[in-house]
Design a protein around this motif. Structure first.
Motif, PDB file in Angstrom:
ATOM      1  N   ALA A 110      -4.024  -0.573  16.315  1.00  0.00           N
ATOM      2  CA  ALA A 110      -4.826   0.196  15.360  1.00  0.00           C
ATOM      3  C   ALA A 110      -4.888  -0.506  14.002  1.00  0.00           C
ATOM      4  O   ALA A 110      -5.957  -0.603  13.383  1.00  0.00           O
ATOM      5  N   PHE A 111      -3.755  -0.997  13.550  1.00  0.00           N
ATOM      6  CA  PHE A 111      -3.711  -1.708  12.269  1.00  0.00           C
ATOM      7  C   PHE A 111      -4.571  -2.969  12.317  1.00  0.00           C
ATOM      8  O   PHE A 111      -5.328  -3.268  11.379  1.00  0.00           O
ATOM      9  N   LYS A 112      -4.481  -3.714  13.412  1.00  0.00           N
ATOM     10  CA  LYS A 112      -5.249  -4.951  13.545  1.00  0.00           C
ATOM     11  C   LYS A 112      -6.747  -4.675  13.586  1.00  0.00           C
ATOM     12  O   LYS A 112      -7.542  -5.467  13.063  1.00  0.00           O
ATOM     13  N   LEU A 113      -7.123  -3.553  14.200  1.00  0.00           N
ATOM     14  CA  LEU A 113      -8.538  -3.184  14.235  1.00  0.00           C
ATOM     15  C   LEU A 113      -9.066  -2.898  12.830  1.00  0.00           C
ATOM     16  O   LEU A 113     -10.241  -3.146  12.531  1.00  0.00           O
ATOM     17  N   LEU A 114      -8.216  -2.380  11.977  1.00  0.00           N
ATOM     18  CA  LEU A 114      -8.592  -2.143  10.581  1.00  0.00           C
ATOM     19  C   LEU A 114      -8.617  -3.448   9.802  1.00  0.00           C
ATOM     20  O   LEU A 114      -9.611  -3.782   9.139  1.00  0.00           O
ATOM     21  N   ARG A 115      -7.539  -4.205   9.880  1.00  0.00           N
ATOM     22  CA  ARG A 115      -7.391  -5.421   9.067  1.00  0.00           C
ATOM     23  C   ARG A 115      -8.409  -6.494   9.430  1.00  0.00           C
ATOM     24  O   ARG A 115      -8.935  -7.189   8.544  1.00  0.00           O
ATOM     25  N   ILE A 186      -2.783  -1.159   0.838  1.00  0.00           N
ATOM     26  CA  ILE A 186      -4.082  -1.293   1.515  1.00  0.00           C
ATOM     27  C   ILE A 186      -4.708  -2.650   1.210  1.00  0.00           C
ATOM     28  O   ILE A 186      -5.212  -3.342   2.110  1.00  0.00           O
ATOM     29  N   THR A 187      -4.693  -3.043  -0.052  1.00  0.00           N
ATOM     30  CA  THR A 187      -5.364  -4.286  -0.438  1.00  0.00           C
ATOM     31  C   THR A 187      -4.549  -5.528  -0.079  1.00  0.00           C
ATOM     32  O   THR A 187      -5.123  -6.564   0.280  1.00  0.00           O
ATOM     33  N   GLN A 188      -3.226  -5.436  -0.144  1.00  0.00           N
ATOM     34  CA  GLN A 188      -2.392  -6.614   0.055  1.00  0.00           C
ATOM     35  C   GLN A 188      -1.895  -6.781   1.490  1.00  0.00           C
ATOM     36  O   GLN A 188      -1.819  -7.905   1.999  1.00  0.00           O
ATOM     37  N   VAL A 189      -1.558  -5.680   2.144  1.00  0.00           N
ATOM     38  CA  VAL A 189      -1.035  -5.755   3.516  1.00  0.00           C
ATOM     39  C   VAL A 189      -2.160  -5.596   4.534  1.00  0.00           C
ATOM     40  O   VAL A 189      -2.286  -6.391   5.469  1.00  0.00           O
ATOM     41  N   ALA A 190      -2.983  -4.565   4.351  1.00  0.00           N
ATOM     42  CA  ALA A 190      -4.098  -4.346   5.276  1.00  0.00           C
ATOM     43  C   ALA A 190      -5.299  -5.224   4.940  1.00  0.00           C
ATOM     44  O   ALA A 190      -6.255  -5.294   5.724  1.00  0.00           O
ATOM     45  N   SER A 191      -5.266  -5.875   3.789  1.00  0.00           N
ATOM     46  CA  SER A 191      -6.314  -6.825   3.369  1.00  0.00           C
ATOM     47  C   SER A 191      -7.698  -6.187   3.268  1.00  0.00           C
ATOM     48  O   SER A 191      -8.718  -6.826   3.562  1.00  0.00           O
ATOM     49  N   ILE A 192      -7.744  -4.930   2.836  1.00  0.00           N
ATOM     50  CA  ILE A 192      -9.013  -4.247   2.615  1.00  0.00           C
ATOM     51  C   ILE A 192      -9.321  -4.291   1.124  1.00  0.00           C
ATOM     52  O   ILE A 192      -8.562  -3.754   0.320  1.00  0.00           O
ATOM     53  N   PRO A 193     -10.423  -4.921   0.721  1.00  0.00           N
ATOM     54  CA  PRO A 193     -10.742  -4.993  -0.708  1.00  0.00           C
ATOM     55  C   PRO A 193     -11.167  -3.625  -1.249  1.00  0.00           C
ATOM     56  O   PRO A 193     -11.644  -2.772  -0.487  1.00  0.00           O
ATOM     57  N   PRO A 194     -11.015  -3.390  -2.544  1.00  0.00           N
ATOM     58  CA  PRO A 194     -11.405  -2.096  -3.135  1.00  0.00           C
ATOM     59  C   PRO A 194     -12.848  -1.704  -2.840  1.00  0.00           C
ATOM     60  O   PRO A 194     -13.154  -0.515  -2.713  1.00  0.00           O
ATOM     61  N   SER A 195     -13.744  -2.687  -2.703  1.00  0.00           N
ATOM     62  CA  SER A 195     -15.149  -2.384  -2.450  1.00  0.00           C
ATOM     63  C   SER A 195     -15.379  -1.694  -1.117  1.00  0.00           C
ATOM     64  O   SER A 195     -16.442  -1.118  -0.884  1.00  0.00           O
ATOM     65  N   ARG A 196     -14.370  -1.729  -0.228  1.00  0.00           N
ATOM     66  CA  ARG A 196     -14.486  -1.049   1.068  1.00  0.00           C
ATOM     67  C   ARG A 196     -13.581   0.173   1.156  1.00  0.00           C
ATOM     68  O   ARG A 196     -13.337   0.701   2.228  1.00  0.00           O
ATOM     69  N   ILE A 197     -13.070   0.602   0.002  1.00  0.00           N
ATOM     70  CA  ILE A 197     -12.181   1.764  -0.050  1.00  0.00           C
ATOM     71  C   ILE A 197     -12.866   2.908  -0.769  1.00  0.00           C
ATOM     72  O   ILE A 197     -13.344   2.752  -1.895  1.00  0.00           O
ATOM     73  N   LEU A 198     -12.924   4.054  -0.133  1.00  0.00           N
ATOM     74  CA  LEU A 198     -13.403   5.281  -0.774  1.00  0.00           C
ATOM     75  C   LEU A 198     -12.191   6.174  -1.003  1.00  0.00           C
ATOM     76  O   LEU A 198     -11.383   6.377  -0.095  1.00  0.00           O
ATOM     77  N   ILE A 199     -12.073   6.698  -2.203  1.00  0.00           N
ATOM     78  CA  ILE A 199     -10.953   7.583  -2.527  1.00  0.00           C
ATOM     79  C   ILE A 199     -11.408   9.028  -2.419  1.00  0.00           C
ATOM     80  O   ILE A 199     -12.399   9.431  -3.041  1.00  0.00           O
ATOM     81  N   PHE A 200     -10.694   9.796  -1.605  1.00  0.00           N
ATOM     82  CA  PHE A 200     -11.013  11.210  -1.402  1.00  0.00           C
ATOM     83  C   PHE A 200      -9.836  12.060  -1.868  1.00  0.00           C
ATOM     84  O   PHE A 200      -8.682  11.801  -1.495  1.00  0.00           O
ATOM     85  N   GLY A 201     -10.124  13.066  -2.693  1.00  0.00           N
ATOM     86  CA  GLY A 201      -9.065  13.963  -3.147  1.00  0.00           C
ATOM     87  C   GLY A 201      -9.508  15.404  -3.067  1.00  0.00           C
ATOM     88  O   GLY A 201     -10.687  15.718  -3.257  1.00  0.00           O
ATOM     89  N   GLN A 202      -8.567  16.282  -2.766  1.00  0.00           N
ATOM     90  CA  GLN A 202      -8.846  17.720  -2.740  1.00  0.00           C
ATOM     91  C   GLN A 202      -7.779  18.432  -3.553  1.00  0.00           C
ATOM     92  O   GLN A 202      -6.584  18.136  -3.414  1.00  0.00           O
ATOM     93  N   SER A 203      -8.215  19.340  -4.434  1.00  0.00           N
ATOM     94  CA  SER A 203      -7.300  20.151  -5.235  1.00  0.00           C
ATOM     95  C   SER A 203      -6.389  19.238  -6.069  1.00  0.00           C
ATOM     96  O   SER A 203      -6.875  18.447  -6.875  1.00  0.00           O
ATOM     97  N   LEU A 204      -5.070  19.325  -5.901  1.00  0.00           N
ATOM     98  CA  LEU A 204      -4.166  18.433  -6.621  1.00  0.00           C
ATOM     99  C   LEU A 204      -4.555  16.972  -6.406  1.00  0.00           C
ATOM    100  O   LEU A 204      -4.462  16.145  -7.318  1.00  0.00           O
ATOM    101  N   GLY A 205      -5.013  16.667  -5.194  1.00  0.00           N
ATOM    102  CA  GLY A 205      -5.398  15.294  -4.876  1.00  0.00           C
ATOM    103  C   GLY A 205      -6.527  14.765  -5.736  1.00  0.00           C
ATOM    104  O   GLY A 205      -6.668  13.541  -5.895  1.00  0.00           O
ATOM    105  N   THR A 206      -7.350  15.649  -6.315  1.00  0.00           N
ATOM    106  CA  THR A 206      -8.412  15.175  -7.209  1.00  0.00           C
ATOM    107  C   THR A 206      -7.821  14.610  -8.497  1.00  0.00           C
ATOM    108  O   THR A 206      -8.316  13.615  -9.030  1.00  0.00           O
ATOM    109  N   ALA A 207      -6.778  15.252  -8.988  1.00  0.00           N
ATOM    110  CA  ALA A 207      -6.114  14.756 -10.195  1.00  0.00           C
ATOM    111  C   ALA A 207      -5.462  13.407  -9.920  1.00  0.00           C
ATOM    112  O   ALA A 207      -5.510  12.492 -10.760  1.00  0.00           O
TER     113      ALA A 207
END
Length: 395
Positions: A110-115, A186-207
């Motif tokens: 699963a990790f390799k499929l992401l990375r 995410i960026t250093q181990v999984a090698s996903i650049p910020p441009s491919r990361i969406l941040i989702f937050g709900q309630s406390l997670g929005t802060a």
């Protein structure tokens, strides 16, 4: 008889006042505040093993439970959730792997499929107060997040320090560091650049989301994420406690909001303030000043009994006025919204504010409550809209 009743009522009222005064006294202590603000001891998954995600409706090894270590050596419990179509394409190999907690997540398919997929997108999910990664409507939320591209959109969620199996004690500073640690992983181990990361937050997670966005926007060089979706956000903790009721019925400081001097005094004891309105302004201002692209969606249901939906209206205003030299009054923005918003009848309304650099979108729904909304199509659509605008459409 009347005298006896009067005495009973007077005694009861005095007892309630004394109990409330005692509660206020406890609320001035950092220990009690942490338990009230974060509710981290309320697990809501007591009888389910988080290392067996199949108990939460996932198929075998669709979810990989693992841990991310903070710079201080603390362990953050996390789930990596595969999008279902990608899972189907590799089902045989995934089923053959052992189930349960994984000590070395980088060894798993699963990790390799992401990375190893340059078109993969990752949603960093930052949950609300109480519970764990598997609590309540969070599992349906993960499915809604990846539904728009079930071959390309992965989800990574984790429990903040002091929540679930993550060690430590929650605090604003600590949780902010946890989120930064996970982004760095995410960026250093999984090698996903910020441009491919969406941040989702709900309630406390929005802060937490807003604090994370503001942190990376202020770095040198700054990071440019695909975008962010904030569901049921709040302005800051002092503003929230002025209206907040536990489970929609038990008030904390809201009875004192009608006494501004007293409320203001008690607010000075609030340790973790989570000033989202200030941070969202700084985040937008930094992007506008540097000419960086950004996409921000705020979603709130009018029937949210935990966090009133006017918090989203105020945050939207703070975000918008950060794009205008000299700012903009709340009243002026409301006039513009009245003329430009899209009325969706029973589905609510939508307003978008666009600049050369970014898009700030406010969605006010008629229905969705505080948690139910997370599994609804409006969440899937918000993700699709941002990821499609961020680059080549995944899938």
């Amino acid at each position: 008889m009347v005298s006896a009743v009067f005495k009973y009522v007077s005694f009861s009222a005095a007892a309630l006042v004394a109990l409330y005064a005692g509660l206020l006294g406890l609320l001035t202590t950092s220990f009690f505040q942490a338990h009230v603000v974060y509710l981290h001891q309320i697990q809501m998954t007591w009888f389910k093993d988080l290392d067996v995600p199949e108990l939460f409706g996932f198929v075998r090894n669709q979810v990989t439970p693992f841990a991310i270590t903070t710079p201080a050596g603390e362990s953050l419990y996390a789930w990596h959730i595969l999008p279902i179509e990608l899972y189907r394409n590799h089902e045989t190999a995934l089923i053959e792997e052992p189930t349960g907690f994984v000590s070395d997540v980088t060894s798993r398919l699963a990790f390799k499929l992401l990375r190893d997929d340059p078109d993969a997108r990752l949603i960093l999910h930052l949950h609300g107060a109480a519970g764990t990664v598997g609590s309540g409507y969070r599992a349906p939320n993960y499915r809604a997040l990846s539904a728009g591209s079930p071959e390309k959109i992965h989800v990574l969620t984790f429990d903040y320090r002091g929540f679930g199996r993550s060690k430590g004690t929650p605090s604003e500073r600590g949780i902010r560091l946890d989120a930064i640690t996970v982004v760095d992983w995410i960026t250093q181990v999984a090698s996903i650049p910020p441009s491919r990361i969406l941040i989702f937050g709900q309630s406390l997670g929005t802060a937490v989301s807003i604090a994370t966005l503001e942190h990376y926007a202020s770095q040198s060089p700054p990071s440019e994420f695909a975008g962010a979706v904030l569901v049921a956000p709040f302005v800051d903790v002092p503003s929230l406690v002025a209206t907040y009721r536990v489970a929609g019925s038990i008030p904390i400081l809201s009875p004192l909001a009608t006494f501004p001097p007293l409320f203001k005094y008690l607010s000075t004891f609030i340790r973790d303030r989570w000033p989202s309105k200030d941070r969202i302004e700084k985040y937008i201002q930094a992007n506008e000043a540097d000419g960086r692209k950004y996409k921000l969606t705020l979603i709130h249901a009018e029937d949210d009994y935990d966090i009133p939906w006017h918090h989203t209206q105020i945050l939207f205003w703070h975000a918008v006025k950060a794009t205008v030299p000299g700012g903009m009054s709340y009243e002026d923005l409301e006039k513009i919204k009245h003329d430009s918003k899209t009325d969706l009848a029973a589905a609510g309304s939508v307003v978008e504010w666009r600049t050369v650099n970014g898009v700030i979108r406010e969605e006010i729904l008629k229905y969705g409550l505080h948690d139910v909304i997370m599994g609804n199509p409006v969440i899937t659509m918000a993700v699709m809209r941002i990821l499609e605008a961020a680059g080549p459409s995944p899938g």
